[in-house]
Design a protein around this motif. Structure first.
Motif, PDB file in Angstrom:
ATOM      1  N   LYS A  63       0.800  -0.878  -0.090  1.00 13.69           N
ATOM      2  CA  LYS A  63       0.029   0.089   0.317  1.00 13.69           C
ATOM      3  C   LYS A  63       0.907   1.154   0.133  1.00 13.69           C
ATOM      4  N   TYR A  64       1.899   1.197   0.627  1.00 11.42           N
ATOM      5  CA  TYR A  64       2.540   2.438   0.459  1.00 11.42           C
ATOM      6  C   TYR A  64       4.129   2.668   0.472  1.00 11.42           C
ATOM      7  N   ASN A  65       4.047   1.439  -1.411  1.00 10.63           N
ATOM      8  CA  ASN A  65       6.000   1.299  -1.803  1.00 10.63           C
ATOM      9  C   ASN A  65       6.807   0.731  -0.780  1.00 10.63           C
ATOM     10  N   MET A  66       6.414   0.101   0.287  1.00 13.09           N
ATOM     11  CA  MET A  66       8.084  -0.115   0.910  1.00 13.09           C
ATOM     12  C   MET A  66       8.082  -1.965   0.314  1.00 13.09           C
ATOM     13  N   ARG A  67       9.816  -2.016   1.475  1.00 14.64           N
ATOM     14  CA  ARG A  67       9.883  -3.196   1.776  1.00 14.64           C
ATOM     15  C   ARG A  67      10.262  -2.945   2.996  1.00 14.64           C
ATOM     16  N   ILE A  68      11.219  -4.719   3.492  1.00 15.36           N
ATOM     17  CA  ILE A  68      11.367  -4.657   4.842  1.00 15.36           C
ATOM     18  C   ILE A  68      12.555  -5.516   4.445  1.00 15.36           C
ATOM     19  N   VAL A  69      13.376  -5.479   5.622  1.00 15.59           N
ATOM     20  CA  VAL A  69      14.665  -6.702   5.958  1.00 15.59           C
ATOM     21  C   VAL A  69      14.516  -6.826   7.239  1.00 15.59           C
ATOM     22  N   PHE A  70      14.903  -7.273   7.940  1.00 20.06           N
ATOM     23  CA  PHE A  70      15.493  -8.580   9.312  1.00 20.06           C
ATOM     24  C   PHE A  70      17.380  -7.929   9.208  1.00 20.06           C
ATOM     25  N   ILE A  71      18.044  -7.143  10.374  1.00 19.79           N
ATOM     26  CA  ILE A  71      19.521  -6.991  10.311  1.00 19.79           C
ATOM     27  C   ILE A  71      19.933  -8.139  11.146  1.00 19.79           C
ATOM     28  N   MET A  72      20.751  -9.123  10.855  1.00 26.39           N
ATOM     29  CA  MET A  72      21.287 -10.290  11.983  1.00 26.39           C
ATOM     30  C   MET A  72      22.635 -10.065  11.648  1.00 26.39           C
ATOM     31  N   GLY A  73      23.357 -10.904  12.672  1.00 29.87           N
ATOM     32  CA  GLY A  73      24.819 -11.907  12.670  1.00 29.87           C
ATOM     33  C   GLY A  73      25.044 -12.777  13.327  1.00 29.87           C
ATOM     34  N   LEU A  74      26.134 -13.550  13.529  1.00 29.92           N
ATOM     35  CA  LEU A  74      25.728 -15.267  13.666  1.00 29.92           C
ATOM     36  C   LEU A  74      25.430 -15.135  15.192  1.00 29.92           C
ATOM     37  N   VAL A  75      24.729 -16.884  15.374  1.00 29.36           N
ATOM     38  CA  VAL A  75      24.905 -17.021  16.903  1.00 29.36           C
ATOM     39  C   VAL A  75      25.918 -18.931  16.907  1.00 29.36           C
ATOM     40  N   ASP A  76      25.984 -19.430  17.403  1.00 24.53           N
ATOM     41  CA  ASP A  76      26.920 -20.432  17.444  1.00 24.53           C
ATOM     42  C   ASP A  76      25.594 -21.961  17.907  1.00 24.53           C
ATOM     43  N   ASP A  77      24.504 -21.736  17.093  1.00 28.55           N
ATOM     44  CA  ASP A  77      24.078 -22.265  17.483  1.00 28.55           C
ATOM     45  C   ASP A  77      22.923 -23.228  16.434  1.00 28.55           C
ATOM     46  N   LYS A  78      23.312 -23.876  16.057  1.00 31.02           N
ATOM     47  CA  LYS A  78      23.120 -24.884  14.487  1.00 31.02           C
ATOM     48  C   LYS A  78      21.566 -25.003  13.758  1.00 31.02           C
ATOM     49  N   SER A  79      21.164 -25.247  14.890  1.00 32.91           N
ATOM     50  CA  SER A  79      19.539 -24.650  15.078  1.00 32.91           C
ATOM     51  C   SER A  79      19.337 -23.886  14.410  1.00 32.91           C
ATOM     52  N   THR A  80      18.594 -22.626  15.566  1.00 27.45           N
ATOM     53  CA  THR A  80      18.939 -21.275  15.294  1.00 27.45           C
ATOM     54  C   THR A  80      19.099 -20.699  13.779  1.00 27.45           C
ATOM     55  N   MET A  81      20.516 -20.963  13.486  1.00 31.10           N
ATOM     56  CA  MET A  81      20.508 -20.861  12.314  1.00 31.10           C
ATOM     57  C   MET A  81      19.470 -21.192  10.829  1.00 31.10           C
TER      58      MET A  81
END
Length: 386
Positions: free
Chosen positions: A144-162
């Motif tokens: 509706k408002y001509n937008m885009r979104i992204v989520f910014i993150m780094g790495l963690v030492d957890d294979k399941s989470t990544m």
């Protein structure tokens, strides 16, 4: 007497010679030690740039004494030492030599985009990202408002989470992962990653909105405000709008996670800067801030670094939107109900159930013009993200 004097001289000569050897050895050791930290940092970054499932981030932190973020004071000293021009052989001071491991670089290909939203998130915060996708950052709102979104993150030492992060990326194509260790004391890395990504891959927009993943934005009211006479009078260049902190006291309590030593920051009050919860920038400001970050010594308080140090360095002033913020999470729901004039735009909220209730209230206010904003996105197993 002469033999005794000669023997004494010999003993003195030996002592002087041994002392000189010890001094030379100590000097050499100091030189090696001074060079060691930048080399270890370079090794750590190179190892992370080659990151795959075989890299043990925990053991890497132990071996290098660089990535172990539990000792926050030491990490800050090490990072500042590394970025100090006097100990760095070549510019820039703060090179941010990290690589995007997950990169939806085609997100902003559309020429009609006006807004780019990037959200600071931690890899484990799957439910919070789902909340954003189902409320103020839903597909219906974005279109509706001509937008885009992204989520910014780094790495963690957890294979399941990544692994879950990778699953989200494959499903939504809205995840940006850079190969720094995602931790509290590395939030400035995340802040720089956000403006770096926007500068490189989304410089065709007009405005950039930065948010945290525990924030609710009344996007419809915000867009009305962005079209108001007052906001339009600010123009679309050299702009940052936010909840501005003035004379924020530096915390010296060693028990606090916000503790800052006098060695790190000698002043008792911070210069003006923005709450890191939500702020809005013009795209030219974002690009200039990223360039300025390369020559600005790393400081771990991310909102001050980005909206204080960098904003001051590029020579722009904050535009205050303080009256639009409700940052007391315990009172957010009640304050929204009491907000008869509909002045509040940004809410810090701890409980996801409260955010969904608040979003329902906001939907009613806008006469249900976004009926599908609360529907679950397709092709996602919600139980797998718990």
């Amino acid at each position: 007497m002469f033999p005794r004097v000669t023997l004494l001289y010999r003993l003195l000569a030996v002592c002087v010679f041994v002392s000189l050897i010890m001094i030379l050895l100590q000097t050499a050791d100091d030189r090696v030690h001074n060079k060691r930290l930048p080399v270890l940092l370079q090794y750590a970054n190179e190892a992370l740039r080659e990151h795959d499932s075989n890299v043990d981030l925990k053991s890497l932190g132990k071996n290098t004494k660089v990535l172990n973020t539990n000792n926050s004071a030491n990490i800050t000293k090490i990072t500042n030492r590394y970025t100090d021009p006097s100990t760095t052989r070549s510019p820039p001071v703060n090179p941010h030599n990290f690589k995007f491991l997950i990169n939806p670089k085609n997100t902003c290909k559309s020429k009609s985009l006006k807004y780019m939203i990037y959200v600071h998130s931690a890899p484990k915060n799957h439910k919070k990202r789902q909340m954003v996708r189902q409320t103020w950052g839903s597909r219906a709102v974005l279109e509706k408002y001509n937008m885009r979104i992204v989520f910014i993150m780094g790495l963690v030492d957890d294979k399941s989470t990544m692994g879950r992060v990778k699953y989200e990326s494959n499903t939504y194509n809205d995840i940006v992962v850079e190969n720094f260790v995602d931790s509290y004391r590395n939030l400035t890395f995340k802040a720089i990653a956000g403006i770096k990504w926007v500068s490189r891959y989304c410089d065709n927009v007009t405005f950039v909105i930065k948010s945290d993943d525990d924030i609710l934005i009344d996007m419809h009211a915000l867009m009305e405000q962005m079209n108001s006479t007052e906001i339009k009078s600010y123009g679309t260049k050299n702009l940052i709008m936010c909840n501005q902190w003035v004379r924020m006291k530096v915390i010296r309590d060693k028990k606090s996670k916000w503790y800052i030593s006098e060695e790190e920051f000698p002043d008792e009050f911070f210069p003006p800067y923005c709450s890191g919860s939500v702020f809005i920038m013009s795209i030219d400001a974002v690009k200039r801030m990223y360039q300025a970050s390369l020559d600005t010594t790393f400081f771990w308080v991310d909102d001050f670094y980005l909206t204080g140090l960098l904003v001051k360095k590029i020579g722009i002033e904050h535009k205050r939107l303080n009256e639009n913020y409700m940052l007391n999470a315990r009172l957010a729901l009640d304050k929204l109900k009491e907000d008869k004039k509909h002045e509040l735009r940004f809410f810090h909220v701890h409980k996801l159930t409260h955010i969904y209730r608040m979003w329902s209230i906001l939907k009613e206010r806008m006469n249900s013009t976004c009926d599908d904003c609360l529907t679950h996105p397709p092709n996602i197993n919600m139980t797998s993200l718990t």
